[in-house]
Design an enzyme around this catalytic site. Structure first.
Site, short mmCIF file in Angstrom:
data_model
loop_
_atom_site.label_atom_id
_atom_site.label_comp_id
_atom_site.label_asym_id
_atom_site.label_seq_id
_atom_site.Cartn_x
_atom_site.Cartn_y
_atom_site.Cartn_z
N THR A 29 0.26 5.91 4.29
CA THR A 29 0.08 5.13 5.80
C THR A 29 -0.89 5.86 7.26
O THR A 29 -1.39 4.60 7.71
CB THR A 29 1.34 4.84 6.06
OG1 THR A 29 1.96 4.37 5.33
CG2 THR A 29 1.60 3.75 7.60
N THR A 47 3.88 9.66 3.14
CA THR A 47 5.26 9.58 3.67
C THR A 47 6.21 10.18 2.63
O THR A 47 7.60 10.68 2.27
CB THR A 47 5.93 9.13 4.78
OG1 THR A 47 5.89 7.84 4.26
CG2 THR A 47 5.66 9.18 6.43
N1 ASP Z 1 2.77 3.95 1.28
C1 ASP Z 1 3.30 5.12 1.82
C2 ASP Z 1 2.73 6.74 1.64
O1 ASP Z 1 3.64 7.39 1.00
C3 ASP Z 1 4.28 5.37 3.01
C4 ASP Z 1 3.62 6.18 3.18
O2 ASP Z 1 2.81 7.39 3.94
O3 ASP Z 1 4.73 6.46 5.13
O4 ASP Z 1 1.38 7.14 1.30
#
Ligand code: ASP
Length: 361
Positions: A54, A134
């Site tokens: 993200t 994340t």
């Molecule tokens: N979908 C994202 C990922 O893990 C979520 C994030 O980065 O918070 O790549």
């Protein structure tokens, strides 16, 4: 005009004139680029390796809560935070640009090897930052914690909201991560996760939720904070990691398969698996589930047990110590225990030796 009448006109004595000349010389010299470069120590060099998530998101409708694609490049992310230049000279590498659900154990191996190569070749790099989605962030960070063989900081960072959204958190998280990677105090602390101005050991960090403050530890693991006045450490892990780690992934092409089983009411007690190891997340070794453990152990699978929260050690006693003792996980999340078991199985299949590894990492 001759000197004396000019001085009289300016009401300057010869002594005052020489003082003024000295002050002028200092001001001029200080302003010269050659002098200022020498007198100011060079900023530490930090390498940012980007993998996506993200933090690299770009929305179809910027400034909303709407969906986004992961496509901002690492250089675009750095350009969003000019403040970084006050703390470090940054180099960048676009390692990947994907959602973290697409990060696999093969990619962990490649990433660890890449970081090891860079840190071995480049004395001038003070630390490394890895940007990451994340969802799987703590797993990659813990893998690096165990396999990067350097005292230099390895900081993994992400964001809850994309940089084009409302109140993006990525720019401050990235700045904080770079400040930690550049800080001499961050050496020998292993893999770290920096989110929300908090520095957490990669061993113990959990993603509890996807809002501000969502990366935390349960009872132990927060090492310090990133404050406006500086990077402050208060604790460090006593467990083996990074420079002291015995895991060498330079020649490993694939990691042994280890699965995580979750025991719950009505779970299939068959204990069937093709995996070389299984981490069982459970709140107790229930006698009624004995057949499940027996089946796993008889098929030669190495079995490790931990609480689903990772916060309680389950110590197997007889009959769970036959024919091989089950492994007592020493406070690791099931997903983290899986990573340690995968690495342990690259060294040995002996359960007593694997227990020794779990006792010290
Ligand atoms: N979908 C994202 C990922 O893990 C979520 C994030 O980065 O918070 O790549």
């Amino acid at each position: 005009m001759p000197l004396m009448p000019l001085l009289r006109l300016l009401r300057l004595s010869r002594t005052r004139l020489s003082r003024v000349a000295a002050v002028l010389a200092i001001v001029l010299l200080a302003g010269s680029p050659a002098i200022s470069r020498q007198s100011r120590p060079a900023l530490p060099k930090v390498l940012i390796l980007a993998t996506g998530g993200t933090i690299a998101g770009e929305q179809r409708e910027p400034g909303t809560l709407g969906p986004y694609e992961i496509r901002k490049t690492v250089n675009e992310l750095v350009d969003l935070v000019p403040e970084i230049q006050k703390y470090a000279q940054v180099e960048t590498e676009q390692f990947l640009n994907v959602a973290s659900a697409r990060i696999t154990p093969e990619l962990w191996l490649q990433l660890a090897r890449r970081i090891n190569t860079i840190l071995a070749d480049r004395d001038d790099i003070a630390g490394v930052v890895v940007t990451h989605g994340t969802d799987r962030l703590t797993e990659t960070a813990f893998f690096l914690h165990l396999t990067v063989r350097s005292s230099k900081p390895v900081v993994v960072v992400g964001a809850y909201r994309p940089p084009t959204g409302i109140s993006p958190d990525g720019p401050l998280n990235l700045l904080s991560a770079v400040r930690v990677a550049a800080a001499p105090e961050a050496r020998d602390k292993g893999g770290m996760i920096v989110m929300d101005e908090r520095i957490i050991s990669a061993r113990d960090a959990q993603k509890l939720y996807a809002r501000n403050g969502g990366f935390n530890d349960d009872e132990m693991g927060t090492l310090g904070i990133v404050a406006p006045h500086g990077v402050e450490f208060f604790y460090s892990s006593t467990r083996k990691h990074t420079a002291n780690s015995d895991f060498d992934v330079s020649g490993i092409r694939a990691l042994p398969r280890v699965d995580v089983h979750y025991l719950y009411a009505g779970a299939d007690p068959a204990g069937r698996t093709d995996a070389r190891g299984v981490v069982v997340a459970t709140t107790a070794l229930a006698p009624d589930e004995r057949t499940y453990y027996d089946a796993l152990q008889k098929s030669g699978t190495v079995v490790a047990t931990t609480f689903p929260s990772g916060a309680q050690v389950i110590t197997p006693s007889s009959p769970y110590t036959e024919p091989q003792p089950m492994i007592a996980v020493k406070r690791l999340l099931p997903a983290h225990a899986r990573i340690l078991l995968m690495l342990a199985l690259t060294k040995t299949h002996d359960s007593r030796e694997i227990q020794r590894i779990f006792d010290i990492y």
